[in-house]
Design a protein around this motif. Structure first.
Motif: not given
Length: 400
Positions: A79-81, A89-98, A192-199
């Motif tokens: 699903d690539r969610k 360290n190495m983690s699992i996170l939401s793709l929305d945080d890319w 998602i891939l090209n989204a701007s950094d919100p910070n």
């Protein structure tokens, strides 16, 4: 700015456990629950060691009703969610945080060991992956030894990992400990891939990281801690400044816990959970086995202060120096840690082996917990796809 909130240690424990979804009825259910918890936590730490489930799987099995290992694999690689990436360290996170990790990816583009050698072969590797769909280091025939993080490694591995850190590749899937990589452009939507950094600034980014870690644990203080691992540039001085600013802006709330002289902090959005705790409800008692690198345990000194529970993951401790065992899980019952358990999944026999169980010294009536512990063992057996359970533990003649 809100006035400090006063809590007893018991109330603080209940707040943390409510936030984590570990007290009372399950609030995270199925695949949606996995995504919801990871979104709340920011990330869960990945570790490849699998004695009775990998760390990330253990984190989720204790919180998500109906969770299975296959569920996490599906959310990551079908699903690539979710995605694998470095956070704590190495983690699992939401793709929305890319989008929030563009600074991290840019740093890897600008720096990194053996950068010139990696750059020289990156287009070749992209072509191979484009043709094959995905590839591991075994599929890339670049055996030259190059400088790498811990020790020299093959150019194949160094190049794949560097391109992954840069965001050019993602992990397509894993087979055991072997990572297979694919092109990010083939599996991540452009928006998602090209989204701007919100910070926009480094300061905003660090504030976001601090808020993220407070939310991951529930309550944190402004002290050195493993909870801050992986946040480059977060020094004591700017951490103090960030805490001060976040309090002034009302984004975090100071908490004063009875018997603890240091101030602690929670996210302002979690005040509703504190209100629930202050109303003195009776929570149904639940027993869970907790992962060794669980978010709630990231600050071991804080756990000692609030839960009066001292936990050390002894996997890297020499055998003769271990107090408990190689892979031992804390046992949570209600709002207290009542003990620790050593469990092994014998995959060949499809058998869950309970090698040992240690009650905390504060637990005097062991037998009152036996039914709940054994019920948890049976759920844990199902989680590990075991067909039988073997109890090797007979110390003090406690029958589980």
């Amino acid at each position: 700015m809100m006035s400090p909130v006063k809590l007893t240690k018991k109330q603080a424990r209940q707040f943390i456990l409510l936030k984590q979804g570990l007290l009372g009825d399950y609030k995270f259910i199925g695949e949606k629950g996995v995504c919801k918890y990871i979104k709340q936590a920011g990330c869960i730490q990945f570790d490849p060691i699998d004695v009775c489930g990998k760390n990330a799987e253990l984190v989720l099995q204790s919180r998500v009703e109906g969770f299975s290992k296959e569920m996490l694999d599906k959310l990551l690689y079908s699903d690539r969610k979710l995605m694998d990436y470095f956070d704590k360290n190495m983690s699992i996170l939401s793709l929305d945080d890319w989008k929030y990790f563009s600074r991290q990816r840019a740093t890897h583009c600008e720096n990194g060991r053996s950068k010139d050698k990696v750059n020289a072969v990156s287009e070749e590797i992209k072509s191979i992956i484009k043709e094959r769909g995905f590839a591991s280091s075994k599929d890339i025939n670049l055996k030259e030894q190059v400088d790498w993080t811990w020790s020299p490694t093959t150019l194949s591995r160094a190049a794949l990992e560097t391109m992954y850190f840069r965001g050019e590749l993602i992990i397509y899937h894993k087979k055991g400990t072997i990572k297979h990589y694919a092109l990010s452009t083939d599996h991540i939507a452009d928006e998602i891939l090209n989204a701007s950094d919100p910070n926009f600034t480094e300061e905003e980014h660090l504030q976001w990281r601090v808020l993220r870690r407070i939310g991951a644990v529930g309550i944190l203080w402004n002290k050195p801690s493993d909870a801050w691992l992986g946040i480059n540039g977060l020094k004591a001085a700017n951490r103090k400044s960030i805490f001060h600013k976040l309090v002034e802006e009302g984004r975090i709330v100071e908490i004063v816990i009875e018997g603890i002289p240091d101030s602690l902090y929670c996210l302002s959005e979690d005040i509703n959970l504190i209100d629930i705790v202050l109303s003195n409800p009776v929570f149904p008692r639940r027993t869970e086995f907790i992962a060794p690198l669980d978010n709630m345990l990231w600050d071991r000194k804080l756990v000692k202060k609030i839960f009066d529970f001292e936990y050390k993951w002894e996997i890297y401790t020499p055998t003769a120096e271990r107090k408990y065992g190689y892979y031992v899980l804390p046992v949570l019952c209600g709002d207290s840690f009542i003990g620790r358990i050593e469990i092994v999944n014998d995959r060949k026999l499809k058998q869950l082996i309970v090698k040992n169980f240690w009650f905390e010294n504060s637990v005097t009536n062991h037998f009152q917990f036996n039914e709940e512990i054994y019920s948890c063992i049976k759920r844990f057996s199902n989680f590990n796809n075991c067909e039988s359970i073997k109890l090797e533990y007979k110390k003090d003649k406690v029958t589980l």
